[in-house]
Design an enzyme around this catalytic site. Structure first.
Site: not given
Ligand code: ATR
Length: 302
Positions: A89, A125
């Site tokens: 990420k 997210d």
């Protein structure tokens, strides 16, 4: 456990697929439920929009040092979208052609979309967390006093979402103090007038706010014999406890919360909602979140 085959960089070098390809990439990645969740949604979407019958979501095990080559190849091979999981990420950021404001603030992207000039990065997210709290607990971050456990990548994204949604106050507990201080310092520029406090998770202070929402973003609880990262009796009547861990479905923290009669939820809904938002970005279509939720629940069964 998903039966979806795990592909490698070597497979990607010789990749050929006639349809529209999506994938999650990570290491480890074998446990990822994303292919099951996305392919369930695509099957239902194809019933009314036949083009989605040609879409398929895969799973690739890619090492950190393989990432630059892999991102180039995924682009050349015309993958429509990638989901990134541990440890990619943050690593992917320097390889993006563009990124949204949240990616810039969080220093992490979980959703890459194919564009003519390269990969465009987004982070879903944050959306996943807000949507999960709403769905499972009927709670909004706006106006909430939040006690966030952890100061790693997941906690950082959650902290930014809390601030972005205008929580009332943010209390971040972590075991390692230098990591915590760096995060708290870093968040100050985003916090405006929202108070952000750090505390030592190994000896929580007595002045933690009452009626707070407790969010676990540490990895404590992933191992079945892990103890809870905090004793909930040290906090005056939390309004609810959300654990971002979904496997095992009930951590020691959630067990203690349930024993205290507090509303609880695990991270499965966050996984589903971040995935749904990714699929919306890639497809531009309405995504059946209920189908994704059912597939996730079924696949996560121990
Ligand atoms: P992620 O990307 O999932 O957030 P991470 O960046 O490695 O993973 O962060 C893991 C978090 O869990 C950190 O807050 C870590 O605390 P430290 O900064 O003290 O390492 C926390 N964590 C992991 N194991 C822990 C343990 N045994 N006790 C307390 N906290 C722990």
């Amino acid at each position: 456990m998903s039966a979806e085959p795990v592909h490698t960089l070597a497979d990607l070098e010789n990749w050929s697929f006639a349809g529209t390809a999506l994938t999650v990439i990570g290491r480890p990645v074998a446990h990822s439920l994303s292919p099951v969740i996305h392919n369930a949604a695509l099957a239902v979407m194809a019933e009314t929009a036949p083009e989605f019958s040609m879409w398929r979501y895969f799973k690739f095990d890619i090492a950190p040092e393989e990432l630059p080559r892999a991102l180039k190849l995924f682009h050349q091979k015309n993958f429509r979208g990638l989901n990134l999981t541990v440890p990619h990420k943050a690593l992917a950021i320097e390889h993006l052609a563009s990124s949204d404001a949240f990616v810039k603030a969080a220093g992490a992207a979980n959703t890459l979309t194919h564009t003519a000039t390269g990969w465009s990065g987004a982070n879903t997210d944050n959306y996943g967390l807000s949507a999960a709290l709403r769905q499972d607990l009927g709670l909004e971050l706006k106006g909430a006093d939040v006690i966030l456990l952890g100061a790693g990548g997941a906690a950082r994204a959650a902290a930014i979402e809390c601030l972005r949604q205008h929580c009332n106050s943010l209390w971040i507990g972590n075991r390692t103090q230098p990591t915590l201080s760096a995060l708290v310092e870093n968040l100050k520029s985003l916090a405006g007038d929202i108070p952000v406090h750090g505390f030592d998770l190994t000896s929580p202070p007595t002045d933690l706010p009452a009626n707070a929402l407790v969010l676990n973003a540490t990895s404590v609880g992933l191992k079945p014999d892990d103890r809870a990262p905090i004793d909930l009796q040290k906090i005056a009547r939390p309004v609810a406890v959300y654990d971002m861990i979904y496997r095992p479905p009930q951590t020691a923290l959630l067990r203690q919360a349930a024993a205290l009669g507090l509303p609880t939820a695990n991270g499965l809904s966050m996984l589903v909602h971040q995935g749904a938002r990714s699929l919306e970005i890639w497809s531009g279509a309405n995504v059946p979140v209920d189908v994704m939720q059912a597939a996730a629940l079924n696949a996560a069964k121990p």
